[in-house]
Design an enzyme around this catalytic site. Structure first.
Site, short mmCIF file in Angstrom:
data_model
loop_
_atom_site.label_atom_id
_atom_site.label_comp_id
_atom_site.label_asym_id
_atom_site.label_seq_id
_atom_site.Cartn_x
_atom_site.Cartn_y
_atom_site.Cartn_z
CB SER A 1 -0.99 -0.03 1.17
OG SER A 1 -2.00 0.95 1.01
CG ASP B 1 -7.37 -2.42 -3.73
OD1 ASP B 1 -7.99 -1.62 -3.00
OD2 ASP B 1 -6.14 -2.55 -3.69
CG HIS C 1 -5.88 -2.05 -0.18
ND1 HIS C 1 -5.14 -1.68 -1.28
CD2 HIS C 1 -5.29 -1.47 0.88
CE1 HIS C 1 -4.16 -0.89 -0.89
NE2 HIS C 1 -4.23 -0.75 0.42
#
Length: 139
Positions: free
Chosen positions: A27, A93, A120
């Protein structure tokens, strides 16, 4: 903390703990790792690969410009990073669209995409583990 402090710490760790075979990040860490690979030559020179999970181009326009122009010494302005990269993206996601993931991929010369059915997060299935292993062991 700002980028300057982060870059200084990464440079210090590379000098004291490196070299490193690769970078694995998730991320915001994937975005930061891409910046580090682009702008900190001492890091880019030591790694063979980057695995960026749920990564995206920095949202801050100034930082995105640094990644795109590589003006910090990580390469010629406008050039793509030479580090092999595996970009991992979940088709479900809700935080990072495929387009945003592809924006980050476009900064790497030898970018590969692994898509999984999740969101995600870091996939844990056998197909991902096999792909990750093959990617890391590839020359």
């Amino acid at each position: 903390r700002g980028w300057e402090e982060t870059a200084a710490l990464i440079t210090e760790v590379v000098a004291s703990e490196g070299p490193f075979d690769g970078v694995l990040a998730f991320s915001q860490g994937a975005s930061t790792s891409a910046l580090a690979l682009a702008l900190i030559p001492q890091l880019a020179e030591t790694v063979r690969f980057a695995v960026l999970v749920g990564g995206f181009q920095p949202m801050d326009p100034g930082m995105a410009a640094k990644l795109n122009t590589r003006g910090g010494g990580g390469g010629a302005p406008g050039s793509k990073m030479k580090v092999r990269s595996l970009h991992v993206h979940g088709v479900n996601d809700a935080m990072v669209s495929r387009a945003r993931a592809e924006e980050l991929m476009s900064s790497f010369e030898d970018a590969e995409l692994f898509e999984h059915g999740g969101g995600h997060g870091v996939p844990t299935g056998a197909d991902f583990r096999a792909r990750l292993k093959a990617f890391i062991l590839a020359e």
